[in-house]
Design a protein around this motif. Structure first.
Motif, short mmCIF file in Angstrom:
data_model
loop_
_atom_site.label_atom_id
_atom_site.label_comp_id
_atom_site.label_asym_id
_atom_site.label_seq_id
_atom_site.Cartn_x
_atom_site.Cartn_y
_atom_site.Cartn_z
N HIS A 82 7.36 2.82 -6.89
CA HIS A 82 7.14 3.57 -8.14
C HIS A 82 6.06 2.96 -9.03
O HIS A 82 5.93 3.36 -10.18
N THR A 83 5.33 1.98 -8.51
CA THR A 83 4.19 1.43 -9.25
C THR A 83 2.98 1.51 -8.33
O THR A 83 2.24 2.48 -8.38
N ALA A 84 2.79 0.53 -7.46
CA ALA A 84 1.64 0.56 -6.55
C ALA A 84 1.73 1.72 -5.56
O ALA A 84 0.70 2.21 -5.09
N SER A 85 2.93 2.18 -5.28
CA SER A 85 3.10 3.32 -4.37
C SER A 85 2.81 4.66 -5.06
O SER A 85 2.63 5.67 -4.38
N ASP A 140 -4.85 5.07 -4.40
CA ASP A 140 -6.28 4.92 -4.67
C ASP A 140 -6.52 4.14 -5.96
O ASP A 140 -7.40 3.27 -6.01
N LEU A 141 -5.75 4.44 -7.00
CA LEU A 141 -5.90 3.73 -8.27
C LEU A 141 -5.64 2.24 -8.09
O LEU A 141 -6.44 1.40 -8.51
N TRP A 142 -4.52 1.89 -7.48
CA TRP A 142 -4.14 0.48 -7.37
C TRP A 142 -5.00 -0.27 -6.36
O TRP A 142 -5.27 -1.46 -6.54
N ILE A 174 9.08 -3.89 5.00
CA ILE A 174 7.88 -3.84 4.16
C ILE A 174 6.70 -3.23 4.92
O ILE A 174 5.56 -3.33 4.48
N ALA A 175 6.97 -2.55 6.04
CA ALA A 175 5.88 -1.98 6.84
C ALA A 175 5.04 -1.01 6.01
O ALA A 175 3.81 -0.97 6.16
N ASP A 176 5.67 -0.26 5.12
CA ASP A 176 4.92 0.68 4.29
C ASP A 176 4.00 -0.06 3.33
O ASP A 176 2.85 0.36 3.11
N ILE A 177 4.46 -1.17 2.78
CA ILE A 177 3.62 -1.95 1.86
C ILE A 177 2.45 -2.57 2.62
O ILE A 177 1.30 -2.53 2.17
N GLU A 178 2.75 -3.15 3.78
CA GLU A 178 1.69 -3.75 4.60
C GLU A 178 0.65 -2.71 5.01
O GLU A 178 -0.54 -3.01 5.04
N ARG A 179 1.10 -1.50 5.32
CA ARG A 179 0.18 -0.42 5.69
C ARG A 179 -0.68 -0.01 4.50
O ARG A 179 -1.88 0.17 4.62
N ASP A 180 -0.06 0.12 3.34
CA ASP A 180 -0.77 0.59 2.15
C ASP A 180 -1.69 -0.47 1.55
O ASP A 180 -2.72 -0.13 0.96
#
Length: 109
Positions: free
Chosen positions: A22-25, A29-31, A57-63
Motif C-alpha cells: 500500500h506504499t511502494a506497491s 513507476d512513481l516509487w 517477498i517474490a513480488d517485492i523482489e520482482r517490483d
C-alpha cells in the motif's frame, strides 16, 4: 544541510525506509523514479515491510530488483532494525506509520 545519515566511506548517506504494501506497491513507476533519483543523490533506500518472511517477498523482489528488503516478522520496524543490527533510517515513508514505532519503543529507550 545534510541529514544525520550513516557514513559509508566518506560520503554521508541518508537512509530511507520505504514500506511496500500500500506504499511502494501503490504506484510502481512513481516509487521506482523516486528510488532512482534518491540513489543518484547518494541516498540509500531499503524496503522495510511488516510482513513475515513466510508470506514471501517474490513480488517485492520482482517490483524492486536490487533493493534491500527487510521483513520485520510482525515486529515494529524501528525495533526490528535496531535489534538485528540494521542501520535505523533517517526518513520513513509508510502508509501505516504506527508500524514503525517511536524512538521510545527502541532498544535503548
Amino acid at each position: 544541510a545534510a541529514g544525520s545519515g550513516v557514513r559509508w566511506g566518506c560520503q554521508p548517506v541518508t537512509i530511507i525506509a520505504l514500506a511496500y504494501d500500500h506504499t511502494a506497491s501503490a504506484d510502481l513507476d512513481l516509487w521506482r523514479a523516486f528510488i532512482a533519483k534518491a540513489q543518484e543523490r547518494k541516498h540509500y533506500v531499503m524496503i522495510v515491510t511488516f510482513r513475515h518472511a513466510s508470506f514471501g517477498i517474490a513480488d517485492i523482489e520482482r517490483d524492486y530488483p536490487g533493493i534491500e528488503i527487510v521483513t520485520t516478522e510482525g515486529t515494529l520496524k524501528r525495533r526490528y532494525l535496531e535489534e538485528n543490527g540494521f542501520p535505523v533510517p533517517t526518513i520513513w515513508i509508510d502508509d501505516m506509520p504506527e508500524l514503525i514505532g517511536s524512538r521510545t519503543d527502541s532498544v535503548d529507550a
